[in-house]
Design a protein around this motif. Structure first.
Motif, mmCIF file in Angstrom:
data_model
loop_
_atom_site.group_PDB
_atom_site.id
_atom_site.type_symbol
_atom_site.label_atom_id
_atom_site.label_comp_id
_atom_site.label_asym_id
_atom_site.label_seq_id
_atom_site.Cartn_x
_atom_site.Cartn_y
_atom_site.Cartn_z
ATOM 1 N N GLY A 1 0.762 -1.232 0.000
ATOM 2 C CA GLY A 1 0.000 0.000 0.000
ATOM 3 C C GLY A 1 0.792 1.281 0.000
ATOM 4 O O GLY A 1 0.214 2.373 -0.064
ATOM 5 N N ALA A 2 2.128 1.209 0.081
ATOM 6 C CA ALA A 2 2.936 2.424 0.112
ATOM 7 C C ALA A 2 3.047 3.058 -1.264
ATOM 8 O O ALA A 2 2.946 2.381 -2.292
ATOM 9 N N GLN A 3 3.237 4.363 -1.268
ATOM 10 C CA GLN A 3 3.666 5.070 -2.470
ATOM 11 C C GLN A 3 5.187 4.998 -2.467
ATOM 12 O O GLN A 3 5.826 5.515 -1.547
ATOM 13 N N VAL A 4 5.746 4.366 -3.470
ATOM 14 C CA VAL A 4 7.175 4.061 -3.477
ATOM 15 C C VAL A 4 7.917 4.930 -4.482
ATOM 16 O O VAL A 4 7.558 4.984 -5.665
ATOM 17 N N ILE A 5 8.935 5.612 -3.999
ATOM 18 C CA ILE A 5 9.887 6.304 -4.868
ATOM 19 C C ILE A 5 11.037 5.329 -5.089
ATOM 20 O O ILE A 5 11.781 5.000 -4.158
ATOM 21 N N ALA A 6 11.150 4.838 -6.310
ATOM 22 C CA ALA A 6 12.173 3.846 -6.649
ATOM 23 C C ALA A 6 13.305 4.543 -7.381
ATOM 24 O O ALA A 6 13.081 5.210 -8.390
ATOM 25 N N VAL A 7 14.515 4.370 -6.887
ATOM 26 C CA VAL A 7 15.667 5.081 -7.431
ATOM 27 C C VAL A 7 16.614 4.087 -8.098
ATOM 28 O O VAL A 7 16.998 3.078 -7.493
ATOM 29 N N ALA A 8 16.976 4.365 -9.338
ATOM 30 C CA ALA A 8 17.919 3.517 -10.070
ATOM 31 C C ALA A 8 18.507 4.333 -11.212
ATOM 32 O O ALA A 8 17.948 5.357 -11.617
ATOM 33 N N ARG A 9 19.611 3.852 -11.750
ATOM 34 C CA ARG A 9 20.271 4.566 -12.842
ATOM 35 C C ARG A 9 19.660 4.244 -14.203
ATOM 36 O O ARG A 9 19.847 4.996 -15.156
ATOM 37 N N THR A 10 18.937 3.142 -14.301
ATOM 38 C CA THR A 10 18.446 2.681 -15.590
ATOM 39 C C THR A 10 16.937 2.855 -15.698
ATOM 40 O O THR A 10 16.169 2.234 -14.945
ATOM 41 N N GLY A 11 16.526 3.688 -16.647
ATOM 42 C CA GLY A 11 15.120 3.986 -16.791
ATOM 43 C C GLY A 11 14.273 2.796 -17.182
ATOM 44 O O GLY A 11 13.122 2.675 -16.731
#
Length: 253
Positions: free
Chosen positions: A39-49
């Protein structure tokens, strides 16, 4: 007689905002999915779109926001500073370059200290400030390792950085507890990920690893993500400063 609360409700993250670094692959990706599914709103961080696009497509609709950027860069810290609030941080950045102790070049030493310790420290700082702005406390989960509790050949620098991460976890937990911010670590054994694939492809090394794990096998990312979800959730509301071993029994020996 009192009625026990719904145990599954304690794992709900509805209304919470989570930030996961290293979310494009492996443990970070699995953690981002688990948090979104809870149920969380997740900010996902990565170098590859493309990795982030695939993650968002697999997660529940609208639950994942991808940040395509380098989490070791100052611009990433600035972007966290701009958040109005934050509830959960999963610090999943880490590198490993196994070498004999006396053959470790200073460049490798500096790179691993920078990513595994310095970046984790700096991201934690700005994330905690965001949690303070949100005013609801928070949960920080450091993705550490069993190597933060033991030693191993050819992993002197990696062990050193993960021991440092365990110390950071405990110190943060004590300092931030009065603000309702919990800080814990998850400590996996060798897990099948793109990072470990080259190492585990060596048959003799894989046999060595499995011989040290009482359960007799390496782990899967789907076995680490639930531990992260647990520590991020209200189900772990009385847990801080702890290291949750997901190691098949390696450190029990």
């Amino acid at each position: 007689m009192s009625v026990l609360p719904d145990p599954f409700a304690a794992f709900s993250l509805e209304g919470r905002v989570a930030l996961v670094t290293g979310a494009g692959k492996g443990i970070g990706r699995a953690a981002a999915l688990a948090l979104a599914q809870a149920g969380a709103q997740v900010i996902a961080v990565a170098r590859t779109g493309t990795d982030l696009a695939e993650l968002a497509a697999e997660a529940p609709a609208g639950r994942v926001e991808g940040w395509e950027m380098d989490a070791t860069a100052p611009a990433f810290l600035d972007r966290i500073r701009a958040l109005p609030g934050l509830d959960i941080l999963v610090n999943n950045l880490g590198i490993n370059r196994p070498l004999p102790f006396t053959e470790v070049p200073v460049e490798t030493l500096d790179a691993m200290l920078s990513v595994n310790v310095r970046t984790t420290f700096l991201v934690s700082q700005v994330a905690v400030d965001a949690m303070r702005r949100g005013g609801r406390g928070g949960a920080v989960i450091q993705v550490s390792s069993q190597m933060g509790h033991v030693g191993s050949p050819r992993r002197t620098v990696y062990c050193m950085t993960k021991h440092a991460l365990e110390g950071l976890t405990k110190a943060m937990a004590v300092e931030l507890a009065p603000e309702g911010i919990r800080v814990n670590s998850v400590c996996p054994t060798f897990i099948e990920t793109p990072l470990t694939a080259p190492m585990l492809a060596d048959h003799s090394f894989r046999e060595f690893v499995q011989s040290r794990i009482p359960l007799g096998r390496v782990g899967r990312v789907g076995e680490v993500a639930p531990a992260i979800l647990f520590l991020a959730s209200p189900a772990a509301s009385l847990i801080t400063g702890a290291a949750l071993m997901v190691d098949g029994g390696w450190t029990a020996q």
